[in-house]
Design an enzyme around this catalytic site. Sequence first.
Site, PDB file in Angstrom:
ATOM      1  CD  GLU A 214      33.571 -72.244  64.536  1.00 21.26           C
ATOM      2  OE1 GLU A 214      33.530 -71.635  63.460  1.00 21.26           O
ATOM      3  OE2 GLU A 214      32.740 -73.119  64.861  1.00 21.26           O
TER       4      GLU A 214
ATOM      5  NE  ARG B 190      38.837 -73.144  63.011  1.00 15.94           N
ATOM      6  CZ  ARG B 190      38.264 -72.428  62.061  1.00 15.94           C
ATOM      7  NH1 ARG B 190      38.846 -71.336  61.606  1.00 15.94           N
ATOM      8  NH2 ARG B 190      37.111 -72.798  61.534  1.00 15.94           N
TER       9      ARG B 190
END
Length: 395
Positions: free
Chosen positions: A283, A355
């Site tokens: 991530e 993100r």
Amino acid sequence: MTNRALILAALADGPGRLDGPLVARDTELMAAGLRALGVGIHDSGTGSWRVTPAPLYGPASVDVGNAGTVMRFLPAAAALARGPVRFTGDPRAAERPIGPLVEALRVLGVEVSGDRMPLSVFGTGAVPGGEARLDASRSSQFVSALLLAGARYDKGVTVVHDGPPVPSLPHIAMTVQMLRQAGVVTDDDETGRWSVEPGVLTGRCWTVEPDLSNAAPFLAAALVTGGQVRVPRWPTETTQAGAVLPELLTRMGAQTEWTEDGLVLRGTGAVHGLDADLHDVGELTPVLAAVCALASTPSHLTGIAHLRSHETDRLAALATELNALGGRVTETEDGLRIVPANLHGGPVATYDDHRLATAAAVLGLAVPGIMVRDIETTAKTMPDFPDLWTTMVAS
């Protein structure tokens, strides 16, 4: 951590509380889904959520959005409901993997219609449980989903991974740790095998740690600008994937210091490339890739093939957007190669991926003319990101 705590509190033997929950689209979707199943969740307005467990029931309809934790954790819990539960979500949810989890639920005695979103779980009020083998190489959340609900299954659950290495193992470690804190007997001594004994989950107060992965763009901002950022309440011990950020960014040229007020990261004026296996912390890849694109030496990020199944195909998206700005990024079988280049301004698409949006914001601090499209997508995990970013830059 918030969505794990919500599941455990919803399945507990008595009322619970979450102090400092992350309030964002993903967690609000989880709370709404549990409410639809009969669980009481009340926002105190003072930074706490009170959770009142109740027998789960259908018929119910749950919107999972594009939240991996919701689309995977909730069906395993909804299997304990009496009655049908229908799961729907954003268009991307239908493209994200869930088949191995669905098949495991069937092996454990759950009736499920569908192998992708949308799908339905037809609960009878109990789940036999037992052992299930699955391939969790595309998402560790398959394992966590079964473990979180497994203590309430009649025979508990044993999950055996059968396939390539499982990504994001710190997230499974977080699940196991929280189960133990809820009084559940778990066994994770054998690699690729996790067991949860049947038993009662204790209603308790969960103190939610700051989301360290959400800190990534702010820490990166200090590195690429030669500035300084302090993150308060940085935990000294944690299972969060974001805990490796200080080490990775130090390798890239930052200086870090832990103080009574939290973690302080300073840029030194140098930004080095990074050669790292990010399999356990995938991530963090978008922000790290953005920093690598600004580095003075080449970078090679590996172990992240599973990112092709996240909110978007993150590897393809990063390569496309960075190259459109003049970057030199090549996709590999399991990652990215990034060679130094002089970037120029331009629009950056975010693909409905929080993100990617925060990674683009980092680029904008070092490259004039960057325009981030749909910065509002950060609401998935950090709805106040635009205001926090503006305040940081102004200071």
